[in-house]
Write an enzyme that holds these catalytic residues in place. Structure first.
Site, short mmCIF file in Angstrom:
data_model
loop_
_atom_site.label_atom_id
_atom_site.label_comp_id
_atom_site.label_asym_id
_atom_site.label_seq_id
_atom_site.Cartn_x
_atom_site.Cartn_y
_atom_site.Cartn_z
CB CYS A 147 2.78 -4.76 6.93
SG CYS A 147 3.47 -6.09 7.94
CG HIS B 13 0.77 -7.65 3.46
ND1 HIS B 13 1.72 -6.68 3.22
CD2 HIS B 13 1.13 -8.24 4.62
CE1 HIS B 13 2.63 -6.71 4.19
NE2 HIS B 13 2.29 -7.65 5.05
CD GLU C 119 0.75 -5.22 0.13
OE1 GLU C 119 -0.37 -4.94 0.62
OE2 GLU C 119 1.79 -5.37 0.81
#
Lengths: 233, 80
Positions: free
Chosen positions: A86, A206, A208
């Site tokens: 990002c 994302h 994660e």
């Protein structure tokens, strides 16, 4: 695996990234403030998401010139692994560690939603747990994610196998003109790219945020488990 | 010595802000409006004694930080 996460003023996804790395590797990463002028001994440097320096001037433009970035550049030049997610991807392009730029989303709106990513390039440390053509779900949350580069650069990235992830439908169709599956209007639906040596990777969504079944799934976990395997080898 | 750096998206780079502004102007009754492009203006007070040297400094700053040459063009003019 020794990982470090660089924190800039306005970074806000560093804890999500730390949790993903801790869950998958069992080791807590170090946080590195952007004013630092040296990196500890690391296998992986992560530039996390957020709004570094309030996105002033251009997203990532100020952070790209932070003191620590000279060290991150040297780390990358020595063959170190760098992941930018990002705002981290935006910083990598502004620092010229990856080509291209991220423009305002084509529809002008900040997009906070899930998307599907198709793995275009397997075999990298970041993608070794997938095979090319695999599709996984990832959350996205950004206003400036519309990847662009000159036609020559785009052709070169494709030719060199450096397009790592593309926005796609859930069944893997890539439709660059279709805003339902390429939500920010990225050129050729590119969501993530890698450096020539395949060790610097940036992507807008994302992974994660999908590594723990308790918070909605583990679709993003292969990126981290693959990295851990590759860097332990 | 003051210089003004004007940064605009390159020709051909999609400018969604410009488009949105154009659309809003259309709804306000400004008909038959052509393309609208939106950019940035940055004024700098640089340590130079003549306009030429000031513009040269402004250009160096634009190349280093103020403009991203992947997506933007810039121009620099002396103000005083």
């Amino acid at each position: 695996m020794k990982a470090g996460i660089v924190v800039f003023p306005g970074t806000n996804r560093e804890r999500d990234m730390a949790q993903a790395l801790r869950l998958t590797s069992g080791v807590a990463p170090q946080m590195i403030w952007h004013r630092e002028t040296s990196l500890p001994s690391l296998d992986l440097v992560v530039l996390p998401g957020g709004f570094s320096h309030g996105d002033y001037l251009r997203s990532g433009a100020m952070a790209a010139h932070s003191p620590i970035m000279a060290e991150v550049r040297r780390f990358a030049e020595r063959g170190g692994y760098v992941l930018g997610v990002c705002n981290g991807f935006q910083i990598l392009t502004e620092a010229h560690l990856l080509p291209g730029a991220l423009l305002r989303n084509a529809g002008m709106r900040f997009l906070s939603q899930d998307c599907h990513l198709k793995v275009e390039r397997d075999g990298l440390a970041f993608t070794r747990r997938w095979t090319s053509g695999a599709v996984f779900r990832a959350p996205m949350a950004h206003g400036d994610g519309n990847y662009t580069a000159s036609e020559d650069t785009l052709d070169r990235l494709e030719g060199e196998g450096r397009v790592v992830f593309r926005y796609a439908t859930a069944d893997g169709a890539v439709l660059p003109q279709d805003r339902t599956c390429n939500p920010n209007g990225s050129a050729r639906a590119i969501a993530g790219i890698a450096s020539e040596n395949g060790r610097v990777c940036g992507l807008m969504p994302h992974p994660e945020n999908l590594v723990d079944p308790a918070i909605g799934g583990t679709d993003g976990a292969p990126l981290f488990t693959g990295l851990i395997e590759a860097l332990a080898a | 010595m003051k210089v003004r750096v004007t940064v605009m998206l390159k020709e051909g780079v999609l400018d969604p802000q410009g488009k949105a502004i154009g659309h809003a102007l259309g709804t306000l009754g400004f008909a038959e409006l052509g393309e609208v492009r939106c950019g940035k203006v940055i004024d700098l007070d640089v340590p130079a004694n003549d306009a030429g040297a000031a513009v040269t400094q402004g250009e160096a700053m634009a190349r280093a930080l103020l403009a991203n040459d992947v997506i933007e063009d810039f121009s620099v003019e002396a103000l005083s």
